[in-house]
Every structure is written in C-alpha cells, then in structure tokens.
Design an enzyme around this catalytic site. Structure first.
Site, mmCIF file in Angstrom:
data_model
loop_
_atom_site.group_PDB
_atom_site.id
_atom_site.type_symbol
_atom_site.label_atom_id
_atom_site.label_comp_id
_atom_site.label_asym_id
_atom_site.label_seq_id
_atom_site.Cartn_x
_atom_site.Cartn_y
_atom_site.Cartn_z
ATOM 1 N N HIS A 1 17.887 37.686 -20.344
ATOM 2 C CA HIS A 1 18.315 38.196 -21.644
ATOM 3 C C HIS A 1 19.838 38.177 -21.764
ATOM 4 O O HIS A 1 20.389 38.556 -22.785
ATOM 5 C CB HIS A 1 17.792 39.641 -21.761
ATOM 6 N N ASP B 1 13.327 34.306 -22.552
ATOM 7 C CA ASP B 1 13.844 35.683 -22.638
ATOM 8 C C ASP B 1 12.679 36.611 -22.927
ATOM 9 O O ASP B 1 12.054 36.543 -23.991
ATOM 10 C CB ASP B 1 14.899 35.773 -23.756
ATOM 11 N N SER C 1 22.115 41.482 -27.958
ATOM 12 C CA SER C 1 20.903 42.288 -28.015
ATOM 13 C C SER C 1 20.989 43.325 -29.128
ATOM 14 O O SER C 1 21.209 42.966 -30.282
ATOM 15 C CB SER C 1 20.707 42.931 -26.635
#
Lengths: 266, 655
Positions: free
Chosen positions: A244, A216, A94
């Site tokens: 995610h 996601d 991320s």
C-alpha cells in the site's frame, strides 16, 4: 495553539511551487523520506503529521472534530493558508488522499493539482462498487485494533537482533515511528475505514494523478479505476508493487510517475 | 557422543516457525515447524503464498500500514503479535520478530514466529481487566463528579437555609464544623477557632450548662437529639441556633461522635416572639371587646326599663297632663342618652373605616366650648359640681367642624362629671399662643392610676368591668375624642396624680391667625334660627312601617301632608298618584333599591320636579355619589334627625 505545533509542520527546500505531503493511516511524515530529497531542490516542501499521529499535539485530538475526515480537511486548508503562497501541489497517501480531495472540493482555488497515492473513497463493497471489503471485514479490523492495541499502537521497536545497516534512521525517529495513543489509533481507524466519501469524487475537478499499486490489499485496482473514471480530470498510473506504500517500496517508480504528471500539468 | 543434527535439521525443526520471504512477502523458505503449526505442507507455502496471505483481515491491514513500512524504514520489527490463519481456518495467535537483510545482493525478510496462545489469552485478560478498570475509573470519576455536584447543591441548600454541619468527637472532645457555620457566624476561614474551647467561648454564658447537659444526654442515650443555643457571631451578636442530629455509635456500642445540622433560627425565633406579642395583644383586645359588648348591652338595656315603666304609668294615668309631661321629659332624656351612645358608636365605626367627613371651616372655638358646656350642664348640676371657665375674651379661630368640637368637649365634660364624686370641681382653662389653642378640662375626681394612663385613649379601655361601675358609659368616648382631635391635626394629653387625685385632659388645636369674613355666630344661629314651615306634600318610602309611620306623623304635626309606602314599587305608584313635592326614600328596600326608585321617578315623572332625599345607613362618600347619580337631590344618614330634616324642608326652594 499554533498550527505548527498542532500538526508538527516542517517546511524544507525552496521553489516557485509548493508541494504538500500528507501521510496515510499508520505512520507519520517520515513515510515521505524517499521522495522529499527529489523535490526539495525545486519546490518548497511542506510536511506535517495528522493530529493524533507522529509528533502532532495529541492534546489537540478532539474526538468530535476528528469524528469525520472533514476535521482533517479543515486542518489541511489552515496549513496551506499558513505556509503556502498560492495554490499547492498536494500529495496525499491513502486516507490523506481522501482528506486532500475533501479540502480541494471545499477550496479548489488552493489546489493546483493533486497526487493521490493508494486512494480509496470507501473501503466497503456496496452494490456495483467494489471497495475491497465487506462490512464484517472492517468490523473485524476495528475489533482487532481494539483487542490488540498493544501490538498496533504502542512502540513498534526495531528488532534488536542483527539490525541491518540503516544509517538514515536516527534513534529518535525509530522510537516514535507509528506510535500513538491507543484510544486515538482506535478512533482514527474507525473514522478512516468506515468513511464513505464517494459523493466528493465527482465534485473534485482538481487535476489529479492516481498512483495505484498493482497489488494493494487495502486499495484494490477496482477502486483506483472507479476514481479515475468518476473524477472529472484524473490520470492513473499503475505501479508494479505489492503493498500500500509505493513511495516506500517503489520510490523511483513513484517519483517518475509524479514528475511526468507534473511536467504535463504545470 | 552421538552426532549433533546439522543446521538444516535444526532450521527445519526449530522450536519456532522460521520463514524467509521476498520483500513483497512471497514465502521462499518455511520450516517444518511453521508449516506444521498452520497445517500446511511446506510445498504448499514456499513460492506459493505470501506471508500476509496467512494473516487475518486485520493482520493484512496491519501488514500494509505498519509492518511493511517499518521493515522498509527501520529494517526490523519485533514482538509483533499477529493472528495467523491455519489451513483449516483456525486463528493461531503468534508473536513475530522480523528483520530485513541483504543476502548475496538480494534483500530478503527473515522472520521467527512463536505461538502465543496462553500469552494471548493472558493479554486478552489484561486488556479486559484494563477495560474494566477504565470503566470503573470512569464510573468512579462520574461518582466523584456526582458527589461534588451533590456537595455543591448541599452547600448551596445549606447556605440558603442558613444551615451548617457540626460534629463533636466524644473522645477528643473536639468540635468541628464546616465552612457554612463559619460563614453563618461571619468568621474568616483562617480565624483558627476550631478548638473545643473556642466553640464554648462562642456559646452564650447562660446556655453553656444546658448545652453540655443536652450533649451528655445525646451521648448517653445514643439517640437523635435537638438542642438549642445561642452563638456569638463576629459582630458580637447572638445568633440563635437549633442543632439537631444523631449519635454515631461504635461496634462496641459506645458513642463515638455526634453529628448534626446547625440552623440559624434567629429570624424564626424573632417571628415567634412577635407572634406571641401579637397574640397577647389580640387576646387583650378581644377581652376588652367582650367587656365592651357586655357594657353595651347593659347600657342599651338600662334606659328601656324606665321608658317601659313610664309608658305603663301613661297607660294608667291616661288623662293626667302633668304625668304625661313628666313622662315625655323622662322618655326624651333616655332616648337622647341612647341616641348619643349609638351616635358615638357609629362615629367610632366611621372613623375606623375612614368614612367620617369633617365639615371644616374657620370657627371661633369659644362658642363651641360653651355649646358643649350647655349640653352637659344638666349632668354637672345634677352632681352639684362646681364648674369654672377661665377663657379669653377675643375669639380664637380654628379650622374645624364645629359639631365635632362640641362633641369633643361635651365628651370630656361628661366624663369629668361622671367620674367626680358629687360636689367636686371641674375647671376649664383656655389659653393660646401663636401656634395653638390649649383647652384643659380638669376635675377633682377619682383619678386614673399611672398604669392605665397609657391606654386611656384605646378603645374599650374603661377602667373596670362595666357592671361594677355606677356611672355607666361605653368606654369609647375617649377613643372617639382622641380620633376627633387627631382628625383636626391636634393633640390630646391626659395627666393624673393617681387615685382620687383628679385628672386633667388637655386638648391642643392649631389656630388660624387670619380669618376673612366669618360668621362667628353661625353655630348659635344653627340652633336658634326660627324656622318657617311651608306646607309640603311628602311621600315617605321606608320598609320599617313603624319608622315610616312615626316619621310621617311627625311631618304631619309640622304641618305637612304625607303619604307612606313600604316598598319601592308601591312607592313609585304613590309618587304618581299622591303627586308629592318631596320624597324621602330609604335605600335598602325589600323589592327594588332606593336608587332604582329615584331613577324611575326621574324618568317617569320628569316634569314633576320632585325633591328627592335619600336615607342611608352609612354616610359614605360612595353612597352619596350613587344617590346623586341616580337622581337624589340630597342625602341624609340614619337615624333621621328630625331637626335636620325640618331644616332641609325649610330651605327647599319654593318651586
């Protein structure tokens, strides 16, 4: 102040190559618990917490330095300099995928390759670019964190009722999970979700693997595809997963994809 | 007893929303309560929606970043507050507990939702309150910082201004002060002098009563107050303080305490005292100056009356040679007296403007002394004083301006003659050691009171107002003498036993022991040298016509041929026509200056070889340089001393 205490750096395993794992927005280095066992026998594994999260030194959270992701990228370079010998394999989830990308643009010689888990250089739609969110959405998100900081940032205690068997989780771990100072959480969220580092994408020539989840909400496929298309040397693997965090909810698929990439590229 | 509902009913209609999902969030069960709260049919949810799809955007982020990882890693989350979106798009805040369990080999998440509308509101209020608190805390901190900064500034200002804070509590009679007072007085912080007694111990004994009195007055009248006192500092010196402030009054109208600022006013007080002293000195000097002016006018007017009288007599007795001779002597005496007065005045002025030039050379002091005696002899004889001189035979050499030495002693002798009643004695004694020559002039006169001795050499220091005195004089003579002696690196002293006991002036001058070729008689020569006068053509340029004409006349009597001009331009014209050998030119002329006259003459009559003499009011060095630069050969000061002029003319080179 040592880098160790600042970033709660942990080094495990051994091997010729070094893998650095960097966690994303939300929790801390414990997110890598399903992956580390697969790598520590053949690699030197470096784990750390971003300043402001986990067991990092909260007193080192400088609101000016961490007002952009470059502050974290500088930290990452310092960690590599301090703990790694030679260029590293970087695994970033991320926001840390973006942090790794910025660091790799700054010091490409320090990165052999990188695995970007659910990356997004910018969350907000703009023109042809589909980041997944309108600016209003992101503002709403920030407002929510702001008004609900008790729920977001304070202790995410496990439910006391009928707790299932989770022997690998120690008590201490449970209590510190995903917990941080509300003001820091709020600032970090703004910096993360309002950042736009699309300009760095094309500049990052480090061999890269994009691990894209099939469903996601935070990093939609359109973003993964944009990155793969824009980066000079990037592969993309789609992992069948809702959410995610494929390294948590689909660790085996994640490991397979990483291994295959490393096999090809090392 | 009626039959209890079964578990299915209980589940469906539980007092909370109950949901079971797959681990990806797909809803597999949702009870009626949950569906109803959100406005859905159960069938619209089950197998149709994921639980996170019911969350707001923020909630969905939270689901991905926290909820799912936590469920994965720790198996449960509790008391999560999350907003859900109803079918008609209303936000419903809920609290949820969720846990992940394994059921028949399948992992599922089960969760219980509670609507927390009120609690949410309460929490929001709490959040708002906390924010407000934080803001006011921030503002408090800012205020405190500001206060501290102000305090620092104030301390700095008080320190720089030598000020300190001070207070007195009426009830406890306790005196308190801040550190500045301590540092003003040079005490340590821990010197423990905070008691009332210790404060009063620092007060000057003479100030204690008045301090208490002033304090009582301030307490009683409840007004602003200013009081002064002296406090002893750590060095045991008295520091003069001005304390000003105000009384703090309770709601019952009583004075509770008084506050104030102490200021170290020692310097200011010292300045004031200096100023007062200076003022006294100035007014006394001003008084003396006024006295002097009165005396001066008197002294200048005095000789005019006899001169006027004599002139009248001369008019009547136009052909009486005896009368004319007597008259001439009388006028000469009075004019000489006036000239001397004016000369003294100008000397004093030159000295005070540092414009006097001494023509010092090695001279024998004794002829100078005799010269002074000769000058004053008529006055001494007129008073029938007995004069004695006790002097050495050998010459005593000093490095001096002989004219000034004569002036010094002639002044002293004149004073002695004037201030000694007729038939007194005046004794001159000369003695010498290796370093200096001492000349004393002692008289048997009226003497000088002890209190006047100190100021006797000060300008305008004459003993009593001029108009009350018989002897006249300006009272500048001794000041001039003192200056002249000092300019010769000498000393002058005065002593007197008191009224009518006479007085003695003693002048000491450094001697020079080795003198080379020295013309010991130069002084005498100067006066007695016979002057042979060659005839000269002389042009006098002077805007005062009387002066010009009388000077020209005198020069004619002396055998010269003269011509006069009353301004610069006609002067230059005359220079061309009259072809003078010598030009005497004033500097301050009505049209062009004497300097310009000289320049023009030098330019236009370059071959005439005229001897140019400048006449100026002040014998300043600058004037002399200017005169020289513009072409003058010589420079003499006003009033023109005819003897000096004759001398100059006599010494002119023949060509």
């Amino acid at each position: 102040m040592s880098i160790q205490s600042r970033n709660n750096v942990n080094v495990v395993g051994s091997g010729k190559e070094t893998i650095v794992f960097a966690h994303g927005f939300g929790c801390d280095q414990n997110m890598w618990q399903y992956l580390v066992p697969s790598y520590k026998d053949n690699f030197r594994v470096i784990l750390f917490d971003l300043v402001g999260t986990g067991k990092s030194d909260l007193s080192q959270y400088d609101f000016d330095k961490y007002d952009s992701l470059h502050g974290y990228a500088d930290d990452l370079i310092e960690i590599i300099d301090e703990y790694a010998e030679g260029p590293v394999i970087f695994v970033g989830h991320s926001v840390s995928a973006t942090i790794g990308m910025l660091a790799a643009v700054k010091s490409p010689e320090k990165f052999r390759c990188q695995i970007m888990v659910g990356p997004s250089p910018s969350y907000i739609n703009e023109g042809d670019y589909i980041g997944g969110f309108s600016r209003t959405d992101i503002e709403e998100l920030c407002d929510m964190i702001d008004s609900n900081y008790l729920g977001w940032a304070s202790n995410m205690a496990p439910a006391i009722m009928g707790a299932p068997e989770q022997p690998e989780l120690g008590e201490e771990l449970k209590n510190s999970f995903c917990r941080t100072d509300p003001a820091i959480a709020k600032h970090f969220a703004r910096v993360t979700f309002l950042s736009d580092h699309r300009d760095a994408v094309a500049k990052c020539a480090t061999p890269s693997l994009i691990l894209q989840c099939s469903d996601d909400f935070i990093a939609p496929r359109s973003v993964g595809e944009y990155m793969q298309k824009t980066m000079p040397d990037a592969d993309m693997v789609i992992i069948e997963n809702v959410g995610h965090c494929p390294h948590l909810s689909a660790p085996h698929a994640s490991i397979d994809a990483i291994d295959s990439f490393l096999y090809q590229r090392l | 007893m009626s039959q209890l509902p079964d578990f299915t009913f209980c589940y469906d209609h539980a007092a909370c929303g109950l949901v079971i999902t797959d681990i990806d969030g797909t809803i597999r069960r949702a009870n009626a309560t949950f569906a109803k709260w959100l406005g859905f049919q159960q069938s619209e949810l089950v197998d149709a929606k994921k639980i996170q799809e019911l969350f707001t955007v923020g909630g969905r982020f939270f689901h991905h970043t926290h909820w799912a990882p936590l469920l994965q890693m720790q198996g449960s989350v509790s008391e999560v507050q999350i907003d859900l979106r109803s079918r008609d798009d209303k936000i419903i805040p809920m609290l949820v507990n969720a846990s992940r369990i394994s059921h028949d080999g399948t992992i599922i998440d089960q969760m219980a939702f509670f609507i927390v509308d009120d609690r949410k509101k309460f929490e929001q209020e709490l959040v708002a309150a906390r924010k407000k608190l934080e803001a006011s805390f921030d503002s408090l901190r800012e205020t405190q910082n500001q206060l501290q900064r102000n305090q620092n500034m104030l301390n700095l200002a008080m320190h720089s201004a030598k000020m300190a804070g001070w207070s007195f509590n009426v009830e406890s009679e306790r005196v308190e002060w801040n550190n500045e007072l301590q540092s003003l007085l040079g005490f340590d912080e821990d010197s423990g002098w905070l008691s009332k007694e210790s404060f009063y111990n620092l007060l000057h004994p003479e100030d204690k009563d008045s301090f208490r009195q002033q304090l009582r007055h301030a307490i009683k009248s409840q007004t602003n107050y200013t009081l002064e006192c002296r406090l002893k500092n750590s060095q045991e010196h008295w520091v003069e303080m001005e304390i000003s402030g105000y009384a703090v009054i309770t709601q019952h109208g009583e004075t509770q305490s008084i506050y104030g600022i102490c200021m170290d006013v020692s310097e200011r007080k010292a300045r004031l005292r200096e100023l007062a002293a200076l003022n006294t000195k100035l007014s006394s000097s001003d008084h003396r100056k006024n006295e002097f002016l009165a005396t001066l006018s008197h002294e200048l007017r005095n000789p005019l009356a006899p001169i006027r009288n004599v002139l009248e007599i001369m008019r009547i007795k136009e052909n009486d040679a005896t009368v004319w001779k007597k008259s001439r002597i009388l006028i000469d005496r009075h004019v000489s007296h006036m000239s001397r007065l004016i000369e003294d005045l100008m000397d004093i002025s030159r000295i005070s403007h540092n414009r006097i030039n001494l023509r010092k050379q090695a001279i024998d002091i004794l002829p100078a002394l005799h010269c002074a005696v000769d000058e004053t002899k008529p006055l001494i004889d007129a008073q029938s004083h007995q004069l004695s001189i006790n002097e050495a035979k050998a010459p005593i050499y000093v490095n001096a301006d002989s004219t000034r030495i004569v002036q010094i002693f002639s002044n002293l002798l004149t004073n002695a003659a004037k201030y000694t009643p007729a038939g007194g004695t005046i004794d001159i004694t000369v003695s010498q050691n290796r370093e200096q020559v001492t000349v004393s002039v002692e008289d048997s006169g009226i003497g000088i009171p002890a209190e006047e001795l100190e100021n006797i050499f000060t300008m305008f220091s004459q003993l009593s107002p001029a108009l009350e005195r018989a002897q006249g004089g300006l009272g500048i003579g001794l000041a001039l003498v003192h200056h002249l002696v000092t300019l010769h690196e000498g000393e002058i002293e005065v002593s007197s036993e008191g009224h009518n006991k006479g007085c003695k002036f003693t002048v000491k001058l450094p001697v020079i022991r080795r003198v080379g070729a020295l013309d010991a008689n130069s002084l005498q020569d100067e006066k007695s040298k016979a002057i042979k006068l060659p005839q000269r053509r002389i042009l006098v340029i002077e805007d005062n016509q009387d002066t010009a004409q009388s000077l020209a006349e005198l020069l004619e009597y002396a055998g010269h041929i003269t011509c006069t001009a009353f301004d610069g331009t006609s002067g230059i014209m005359q220079a061309k026509e009259f072809k003078p050998e010598v030009i005497l030119s004033d500097i301050g002329l009505p049209d062009i200056s004497g300097y310009e006259v000289a320049e023009t003459v030098r330019k236009q009559l370059a071959h005439a070889n005229i001897y140019l003499i400048a006449i100026t009011g002040w014998g300043q060095k600058k004037d002399k340089q200017l005169a020289k630069a513009s072409g003058f050969n010589r420079h003499i000061t006003k009033p023109v001393d005819f003897a000096e002029l004759k001398q100059i003319l006599a010494e002119l080179p023949d060509d």
